[in-house]
Design an enzyme around this catalytic site. Sequence first.
Site, mmCIF file in Angstrom:
data_model
loop_
_atom_site.group_PDB
_atom_site.id
_atom_site.type_symbol
_atom_site.label_atom_id
_atom_site.label_comp_id
_atom_site.label_asym_id
_atom_site.label_seq_id
_atom_site.Cartn_x
_atom_site.Cartn_y
_atom_site.Cartn_z
ATOM 1 N N GLY A 548 -3.342 -9.608 1.006
ATOM 2 C CA GLY A 548 -3.689 -8.432 1.794
ATOM 3 C C GLY A 548 -3.446 -7.188 0.972
ATOM 4 O O GLY A 548 -3.097 -7.265 -0.198
ATOM 5 N N SER A 554 -1.186 -3.905 -3.017
ATOM 6 C CA SER A 554 -1.884 -5.147 -2.706
ATOM 7 C C SER A 554 -0.863 -6.265 -2.837
ATOM 8 O O SER A 554 0.076 -6.164 -3.622
ATOM 9 C CB SER A 554 -3.037 -5.420 -3.664
ATOM 10 O OG SER A 554 -3.298 -4.316 -4.463
ATOM 11 N N LYS A 569 4.119 -7.886 -4.266
ATOM 12 C CA LYS A 569 3.448 -6.659 -3.850
ATOM 13 C C LYS A 569 3.297 -5.752 -5.055
ATOM 14 O O LYS A 569 4.275 -5.379 -5.688
ATOM 15 C CB LYS A 569 4.266 -5.966 -2.764
ATOM 16 C CG LYS A 569 3.631 -4.697 -2.230
ATOM 17 C CD LYS A 569 4.493 -4.063 -1.173
ATOM 18 C CE LYS A 569 4.257 -4.604 0.192
ATOM 19 N NZ LYS A 569 2.992 -4.199 0.788
ATOM 20 N N ASP A 665 5.615 2.935 9.437
ATOM 21 C CA ASP A 665 4.327 2.263 9.590
ATOM 22 C C ASP A 665 4.485 0.985 10.407
ATOM 23 O O ASP A 665 4.129 -0.101 9.949
ATOM 24 C CB ASP A 665 3.748 1.975 8.197
ATOM 25 C CG ASP A 665 2.234 1.803 8.245
ATOM 26 O OD1 ASP A 665 1.633 2.090 9.290
ATOM 27 O OD2 ASP A 665 1.663 1.368 7.227
#
Length: 832
Positions: A548, A554, A569, A665
């Site tokens: 993802g 990414s 990541k 987030d």
Amino acid sequence: MDKMKNPFRFLSLLVLCFSCRIIPSLATDSISANQTLSGDQTLISSGGVFELGFFNPGNSLNYYIGIWYKKISTKTVVWVANRDSPVSDKNSAKLVVSNGNLVLLNESQIPVWSTNLTSSTSDSAVAILLDSGNLLLRKLESSENLWESFDNPTHIFLPGGKIKLNNKTKQPQYLTSWKNTEDPAQGLFSLELDPKGTTAYYILWNKSEQYWTGGPWNGQTFSLVPEMRLNFLYNFTFVSNENESYFTYSMYNTSIISHMVMGVSGQIQQLSWLESAQQWNLFWSQPRRQCEVYAFCGGFGSCNENSLPFCSCLTGFEPKSPTDWDLQDHSGGCVRKTKLQCKNPSSSNSEKDWFLAMPNVTLPKHAQSVGVGNAGECESTCLKNCCCAAYAYDSNGCSVWNGDLLGVQQLSQDDSNGETFYLKLAAPKFPDAKHKKQEIIGIVVGLVGGVGVFLAICLFVMMRMKKRGVGLRRTVASSSMAFRHCGEIIGIVMGIIGGLGALLAILLFVIFRRRSLVGKGKSVQGSLVAFGYRDLQNATKNFSEKLGGGSFSSVFRGTLPDSSVIAVKKLERISQGEKQFRSEVSTIGTIKHVNLVRLRGFCTEGNKKFLVYDYMPNGSLDAHLFQEENSKNLEWKVRYQIALATARGLNYLHEKCRDYIIHCDIKPENILLDFDFCPKIADFGLTKLVGMEINRILTTMRGTRGYLAPEWISGVAITPKVDVYGYGMMLFELVSGRRNSEPSKDGQVKFFPTWAATVVIQGGDVLELLDPTLERKADIEEVTRIIKIASWCVQDEESNRPSMCQIVPILEGFLDMSLPPIPRSLLLFVDS
Ligand SMILES: *[C@@H]1O[C@H](CO)[C@@H](O)[C@H](O)[C@H]1NC(C)=O
Ligand SMILES: *[C@@H]1O[C@H](CO)[C@@H](O)[C@H](O)[C@H]1NC(C)=O
Ligand SMILES: *[C@@H]1O[C@H](CO)[C@@H](O)[C@H](O)[C@H]1NC(C)=O
Ligand SMILES: *[C@@H]1O[C@H](CO)[C@@H](O)[C@H](O)[C@H]1NC(C)=O
Ligand SMILES: *[C@@H]1O[C@H](CO)[C@@H](O)[C@H](O)[C@H]1NC(C)=O
Ligand SMILES: *[C@@H]1O[C@H](CO)[C@@H](O)[C@H](O)[C@H]1NC(C)=O
Ligand SMILES: *[C@@H]1O[C@H](CO)[C@@H](O)[C@H](O)[C@H]1NC(C)=O
Ligand SMILES: *[C@@H]1O[C@H](CO)[C@@H](O)[C@H](O)[C@H]1NC(C)=O
Ligand SMILES: *[C@@H]1O[C@H](CO)[C@@H](O)[C@H](O)[C@H]1NC(C)=O
Ligand SMILES: *[C@@H]1O[C@H](CO)[C@@H](O)[C@H](O)[C@H]1NC(C)=O
Ligand SMILES: *[C@@H]1O[C@H](CO)[C@@H](O)[C@H](O)[C@H]1NC(C)=O
Ligand SMILES: *[C@@H]1O[C@H](CO)[C@@H](O)[C@H](O)[C@H]1NC(C)=O
């Protein structure tokens, strides 16, 4: 000698055993005139809630009489009798009722603590331990109370207790912290009711310096602690009469075990026992930030809200008592490693005291201003004064500090409140003394070695010359063969010493170099693994399996050589330098909780920066919640557990982390699921790497509609309440099984949060709101509860939203809450 002692020891053992037997056993809640309490005997309140007896805290060798919760596995002492005068042997010390007083006798049967009542003359008093935790001393006949522990609290404020002000003497009663985690003696921090008679509570340092107040009571909340309005646990009441004024509180739900404590940290904390987790849960604490506690790190200590431990010593200083520091008592502060030269006139320039700039700090407390015109004069004023420890020169002119520097706070580099002061230090001018010392040793050894070698060579050459008769003092040399031999031997010995010295110097140099390199790596990494880029390239098969991605990262799947699966990541837009990146990552690495994704390591090579996490086999929540095939949908029970566990993880980030992390987030994409669907929050701490303002821009640009709290757009400061907002929006989605921002699966266009809040407030059919794939299979009460919480979470005013620590017990079913109003911003969506 041993043989001599043995018979006596035997005798004394016998006496002890004998005396044990004649003491009446105390399987009761009271102790009266003819009884004593000693050794492991305890009083237990009639309902078995509290227990009183001797205890020794932690590794301490001292014993105290205390009261603790009987039913709780973690021994939690709520009251201590002889906190300032411990005894060392619990078997020969005893608690007795004598002359109408409760008295503790030490090993020599001398009173070390007493209730100190003078009026009573009769022997007929009895001490009773109540289920509230109150220890009463009362007259046997009349049941009149002579004394109670609730009138003499130590460090804990129990429900039903009071912290009062005597209206006649104006004497406040203190709730005083322990000195450290293993010593109940009175510490420096205490809570009191305003001696001037208002309804405000104060927290004081050393009973003199006030550093916190809750503000006056308005009948519902203390004015400066508005979040108390959402405190569904305690029912506070203020009582005032001609004798005394005090607050007391009761529990709305009496089956919850909870209290307030004046902690060793200098904060007043509200704790509740979580039976399921077998631990105390922190609900609330004030002052909120550790570094707001006055002089928390002691003299010459520096407090840093963003580091763990909070306290460190200023450059050139070391903890006065490292053992106390380990027990979280920093009050002793730090002491100089090297004494100041002071104004010794004979000291040469290189030995003079000097000043080190301390940038980005809050200035120490209690400055004295000096009327001088420039920084140079300010400096020399401080240099001339032996007691002066530091100076600062800014727009307010020249300030100097004499004696201990208290309350210095290290701020982050970009905190605009930062100021600079100049700390007086002793020569020599080596800021990093330890490292330098090692280098000095190396250099000295090297020099000695070098000189040795040089001397040896010289001697050798001299000998040779003498042998060949070139020497000028031939007569002297030839006159003594013995001397010549002697000289040769000295030469050889010196040569060997020199050689060894040189070798040692080289060895030491190599060792120090290596140690300093290893040390540097360790301090940055902590428990994290520093991966090489090659390792990650290999583990992820050259970054081929993408899981993802977001606007600044990414994620790739990878397998380590030990066959554990990882998520790698790749970070973009990280403008931070290597050092800062490492330090931020190591902070994130210390954050561990069962509902947070574990950071395993990182990689930083040039511009390439990666974080390495545990791999979560069941992906992210959105995939399960919003997918088309109905077959795989999450059951209601699982959804509820996900809501609860996510709240716990978020609460941990907001409250328990030393660092106070805002996620920024929260959305289903960032809730990952473990193999048994235990949710784990991903991506926390990234704000620290990206920077809040950049994050604000990215977040608003991305405009994940439905998760953005109004303050993101209005531009005011971002607080943990933005996560509460995002969490609330996510709760709505857990119920509906669709994105708030999208129309429902059956084509309805109602904005789900507005619709759901309205149905709950109007008492409509709650199950109608449910994800249709669940076919109304859910607990109505749980659905209602979740929607109520969600509606509170998305209030426009952040101060109206609950904090995560209030949400957790509601979801756990401990607490109820009132009906929320529908936020104005949601009403905008009513007909859209
Ligand atoms: C204490 O002991 C004395 C005699 O030994 C007895 O008369 C008295 O009643 C006892 N008091 C209590 C409170 O048991
Ligand atoms: C008992 O207390 C007295 C008075 O504080 C003290 O002098 C004595 O040393 C103590 N006895 C022991 C064995 O600690
Ligand atoms: C009792 O009085 C003594 C002497 O006045 C004092 O040292 C002690 O602290 C008092 N104890 C309590 C519990 O107030
Ligand atoms: C606390 O105050 C007392 C006097 O009230 C003083 O003697 C003591 O040194 C102070 N403690 C500290 C740690 O400054
Ligand atoms: C709160 O406490 C007060 C005084 O103790 C009592 O009168 C009141 O009923 C309590 N309120 C609730 C909701 O229990
Ligand atoms: C304290 O007592 C006086 C009389 O002694 C009374 O006038 C006053 O109202 C009392 N204060 C409070 C807060 O009740
Ligand atoms: C205040 O104290 C006096 C004397 O101790 C007592 O008679 C009176 O009842 C007390 N008043 C209240 C309201 O408790
Ligand atoms: C922090 O200190 C550094 C070095 O003195 C300085 O360059 C920077 O401007 C300071 N930051 C703030 C916000 O004052
Ligand atoms: C990984 O990919 C790069 C280019 O994308 C390529 O140059 C490199 O050879 C690849 N490495 C391996 C081990 O496949
Ligand atoms: C790459 O990984 C495989 C197994 O995952 C391992 O056998 C191999 O040695 C690794 N190669 C390198 C260069 O690390
Ligand atoms: C969740 O993960 C487990 C273990 O990897 C797997 O067996 C299971 O099928 C997964 N469930 C779903 C719905 O993907
Ligand atoms: C009180 O809390 C207990 C759990 O400690 C819970 O089981 C009970 O339902 C609660 N009672 C009320 C009225 O909320």
